[in-house]
Structures are given as C-alpha cells and as structure tokens.
Design a protein around this motif. Sequence first.
Motif, PDB file in Angstrom:
ATOM      1  N   CYS A   1     -41.259  29.080  15.076  1.00 53.38           N
ATOM      2  CA  CYS A   1     -41.081  29.537  13.691  1.00 53.38           C
ATOM      3  C   CYS A   1     -40.442  30.918  13.635  1.00 53.38           C
ATOM      4  CB  CYS A   1     -42.406  29.506  12.933  1.00 53.38           C
ATOM      5  SG  CYS A   1     -43.076  27.844  12.734  1.00 53.38           S
ATOM      6  N   GLU A   2     -39.554  31.171  14.589  1.00 60.89           N
ATOM      7  CA  GLU A   2     -38.697  32.347  14.604  1.00 60.89           C
ATOM      8  C   GLU A   2     -37.274  31.852  14.849  1.00 60.89           C
ATOM      9  OE1 GLU A   2     -39.994  35.793  16.972  1.00 60.89           O
ATOM     10  OE2 GLU A   2     -41.732  34.591  17.538  1.00 60.89           O
ATOM     11  N   ASP A   3     -36.297  32.709  14.598  1.00 58.46           N
ATOM     12  CA  ASP A   3     -34.919  32.308  14.849  1.00 58.46           C
ATOM     13  C   ASP A   3     -34.755  31.783  16.273  1.00 58.46           C
ATOM     14  OD1 ASP A   3     -34.107  32.971  12.315  1.00 58.46           O
ATOM     15  OD2 ASP A   3     -33.312  34.947  12.863  1.00 58.46           O
ATOM     16  N   ASP A   4     -34.014  30.673  16.387  1.00 59.25           N
ATOM     17  CA  ASP A   4     -33.697  30.051  17.675  1.00 59.25           C
ATOM     18  C   ASP A   4     -34.930  29.493  18.376  1.00 59.25           C
ATOM     19  OD1 ASP A   4     -30.931  30.733  17.369  1.00 59.25           O
ATOM     20  OD2 ASP A   4     -31.433  32.777  17.982  1.00 59.25           O
ATOM     21  N   SER A   5     -35.841  28.945  17.582  1.00 56.84           N
ATOM     22  CA  SER A   5     -37.003  28.248  18.140  1.00 56.84           C
ATOM     23  C   SER A   5     -37.414  27.146  17.175  1.00 56.84           C
ATOM     24  CB  SER A   5     -38.164  29.216  18.387  1.00 56.84           C
ATOM     25  OG  SER A   5     -38.695  29.706  17.167  1.00 56.84           O
ATOM     26  N   LEU A   6     -38.372  26.311  17.584  1.00 54.91           N
ATOM     27  CA  LEU A   6     -38.781  25.165  16.777  1.00 54.91           C
ATOM     28  C   LEU A   6     -39.485  25.622  15.501  1.00 54.91           C
ATOM     29  CD1 LEU A   6     -38.921  22.034  16.677  1.00 54.91           C
ATOM     30  CD2 LEU A   6     -41.222  22.240  17.631  1.00 54.91           C
ATOM     31  N   LEU A   7     -39.058  25.041  14.391  1.00 55.98           N
ATOM     32  CA  LEU A   7     -39.626  25.362  13.082  1.00 55.98           C
ATOM     33  C   LEU A   7     -40.347  24.175  12.457  1.00 55.98           C
ATOM     34  CD1 LEU A   7     -39.795  27.278  10.565  1.00 55.98           C
ATOM     35  CD2 LEU A   7     -37.600  26.302   9.850  1.00 55.98           C
ATOM     36  N   TRP A   8     -39.867  22.966  12.712  1.00 58.70           N
ATOM     37  CA  TRP A   8     -40.286  21.785  11.941  1.00 58.70           C
ATOM     38  C   TRP A   8     -40.000  20.554  12.784  1.00 58.70           C
ATOM     39  CZ3 TRP A   8     -42.741  21.844   7.319  1.00 58.70           C
ATOM     40  CH2 TRP A   8     -42.670  20.741   6.455  1.00 58.70           C
TER      41      TRP A   8
ATOM     42  N   PRO B   1     -36.290  17.446  16.133  1.00 53.42           N
ATOM     43  CA  PRO B   1     -36.711  18.828  15.904  1.00 53.42           C
ATOM     44  C   PRO B   1     -35.754  19.578  14.985  1.00 53.42           C
ATOM     45  CG  PRO B   1     -35.573  18.675  18.006  1.00 53.42           C
ATOM     46  CD  PRO B   1     -35.619  17.278  17.441  1.00 53.42           C
ATOM     47  N   TYR B   2     -36.301  20.483  14.191  1.00 53.68           N
ATOM     48  CA  TYR B   2     -35.525  21.455  13.435  1.00 53.68           C
ATOM     49  C   TYR B   2     -35.673  22.808  14.109  1.00 53.68           C
ATOM     50  CZ  TYR B   2     -34.660  18.782   9.079  1.00 53.68           C
ATOM     51  OH  TYR B   2     -34.215  17.883   8.138  1.00 53.68           O
ATOM     52  N   PHE B   3     -34.563  23.446  14.405  1.00 54.18           N
ATOM     53  CA  PHE B   3     -34.591  24.790  14.956  1.00 54.18           C
ATOM     54  C   PHE B   3     -34.234  25.788  13.864  1.00 54.18           C
ATOM     55  CE2 PHE B   3     -33.530  22.125  18.718  1.00 54.18           C
ATOM     56  CZ  PHE B   3     -34.726  22.335  19.403  1.00 54.18           C
ATOM     57  N   MET B   4     -35.029  26.816  13.753  1.00 51.12           N
ATOM     58  CA  MET B   4     -34.782  27.878  12.778  1.00 51.12           C
ATOM     59  C   MET B   4     -33.637  28.753  13.268  1.00 51.12           C
ATOM     60  SD  MET B   4     -37.600  30.563  11.342  1.00 51.12           S
ATOM     61  CE  MET B   4     -37.158  32.094  10.531  1.00 51.12           C
ATOM     62  N   VAL B   5     -32.724  29.077  12.368  1.00 55.51           N
ATOM     63  CA  VAL B   5     -31.564  29.896  12.739  1.00 55.51           C
ATOM     64  C   VAL B   5     -31.320  30.970  11.690  1.00 55.51           C
ATOM     65  CG1 VAL B   5     -30.429  28.116  14.120  1.00 55.51           C
ATOM     66  CG2 VAL B   5     -29.970  28.250  11.652  1.00 55.51           C
ATOM     67  N   ALA B   6     -30.626  32.030  12.105  1.00 53.13           N
ATOM     68  CA  ALA B   6     -30.283  33.109  11.172  1.00 53.13           C
ATOM     69  C   ALA B   6     -29.058  32.769  10.346  1.00 53.13           C
ATOM     70  CB  ALA B   6     -30.049  34.405  11.946  1.00 53.13           C
ATOM     71  N   ASP B   7     -28.185  31.893  10.881  1.00 49.26           N
ATOM     72  CA  ASP B   7     -26.940  31.536  10.199  1.00 49.26           C
ATOM     73  C   ASP B   7     -26.587  30.100  10.583  1.00 49.26           C
ATOM     74  OD1 ASP B   7     -24.211  31.163   9.483  1.00 49.26           O
ATOM     75  OD2 ASP B   7     -23.849  33.313   9.563  1.00 49.26           O
ATOM     76  N   THR B   8     -26.811  29.172   9.665  1.00 45.08           N
ATOM     77  CA  THR B   8     -26.580  27.750   9.954  1.00 45.08           C
ATOM     78  C   THR B   8     -25.120  27.483  10.303  1.00 45.08           C
ATOM     79  OG1 THR B   8     -28.376  27.149   8.453  1.00 45.08           O
ATOM     80  CG2 THR B   8     -26.819  25.407   9.035  1.00 45.08           C
ATOM     81  N   ASP B   9     -24.201  28.021   9.530  1.00 50.67           N
ATOM     82  CA  ASP B   9     -22.787  27.734   9.737  1.00 50.67           C
ATOM     83  C   ASP B   9     -22.281  28.299  11.063  1.00 50.67           C
ATOM     84  OD1 ASP B   9     -21.734  26.613   6.905  1.00 50.67           O
ATOM     85  OD2 ASP B   9     -23.292  28.104   6.609  1.00 50.67           O
ATOM     86  N   ALA B  10     -22.704  29.499  11.409  1.00 46.10           N
ATOM     87  CA  ALA B  10     -22.287  30.093  12.683  1.00 46.10           C
ATOM     88  C   ALA B  10     -22.857  29.301  13.858  1.00 46.10           C
ATOM     89  CB  ALA B  10     -22.738  31.550  12.759  1.00 46.10           C
TER      90      ALA B  10
END
Length: 263
Positions: A138-145, A211-220
């Motif tokens: 549940c941080e950027d670049d890790s599993l969120l969901w 898995p959903y990974f949390m990211v700071a910028d989806t498009d990038a």
Amino acid sequence: MITTSNTPNLPGWLDLGSPDPAASAAFYRKVFGWTSEAAAGDEQNEDMGEYLLLSKDGKVVAGLGGLQSAKEQSEWTVYVRVPDIDAAAQTAASLGGAVRAPAMKVGSEGSLAQLTDATGAKFALWQPGEFTGFGRACEDDSLLWIELYTRDTAAAKRFYGEVFGWQTEAYSMPEGAYDMWTTNPGVGTDAFGGMMQISPDMPIQTELWVPYFMVADTDATIARALEAGGEVLMPAVDAPPGRLAALTDQFGAHFNLLKPAPM
C-alpha cells in the motif's frame, strides 16, 4: 487493507511464475524500480528451484521463480496468510476447491500450499514462520489491491467466506456493480480487494486473481512497461478509486496499476 503486519486470513505475499525469471526481474526493475536477489538459506527448496526476492527501497514486495512446467502460464499468485495451513487446505477442498500442491515447509521461513478455488482461480496459502510476508505494501510500487475475475461470484463468495471469513460489500461504479472483499463491511480501510464477473467483452476470460500495484504516475508507469515489452489491455482511465490501467508483462502475466484518487 493489505498490510505488512502478520495478520491471518489476509493477503500476505505475492509471487510470479516466469519462464525466464532473469528477464522478468529486468522487466519489473524497469517498470517499478524493483531490485532482485536470490532468497538465502532456508528459503531455498530443491523442488522450487532458485527463488528471487523482489524489493523496493530495501523492503520486499514480491517473489519470483521459474514455472514448474512448460505447460504453465506465467501469472502472479496471491498468498493468503493462515494460522493452520492444513486446516485451511482441508476446508478449501471440502468446499469444492482443489489442493494442487499440499503443504510444504520452506525451511524455517514457513509453509506454503498451492490451491484452486471452487470457481477455478488459482491461489496459495502461507503459514508464516520466520518470514511473515510483505515488507512494503500500500505504498508506491507495491501491492495495493487484489481482484478476482470469475464467472460465478456467488460460489466465490461462499468459498472465500468459509475458508477465510471474508465478506463482500457492494461498490457502485458507472460501469455497474462491483463487490469489494473486506473483513469488516462499512469500514473502507478494511477492504483489500474486489471481484469482477467475467463478461464476453473483458480482456480476461479465465478465472484469475490479478494484483493492483500502487503507482505515483499511472501513465508514466505504462510508458515504462511498454518500453520493457509489456502490453496494455486497458488504457489508463479515471475512475472513483483513481487512475487505473490493466497490463501484461512480456510473458503475458496480468497486473493492474492504480494511482489512488486524492482523499
């Protein structure tokens, strides 16, 4: 929510089966900045072959190993932490699931088992020993969901409800109803996943945990994945949870991205 604490009956680990672990490690390094190193000592098992631990900023986020057979499809596997792996596997089998690989000790780190649920989706169990699972979640670049794609949502609710005590809560979206997996309906922070009923127009047509990974910028992140050889199944869109997209890596393993909407 998915957590790094040793909480039973919640997702506690994630790994990828790949036909070329070194190439997969390189892909996810380009996409998420993950580093990789061989699991040391007790975590090795001669039946599993070399197993890599993937990390972000020194905290483990997932595992990576080779496929056990050339017939297997490369995919991510969700592991649920359990206090008694034999009891959980027995309950799953009694509810129409299948035990594909019975409980196996991984040195002093813990025990794992590979299962299939009553709808046909593969998942795994982890009974922690010295290794409890995620060091980062549940941080950027890790599993969120985590998200289950299935044709039989009613059977999935019964199965996971009986095995792990999971409940569902309806969530309204413009595209239609969506069921969230939770341990406490009504408390949003206790939701950790969702469930989609497979329809003919979906890019996923088989029962599968994604898995959903949390990211700071989806498009990038999408741009990096494409450059590394991945494929976009659903371009980035804005939805109530945030900006999301669906992809596969260079070997066809499914994963999704989400930049959460501001609270």
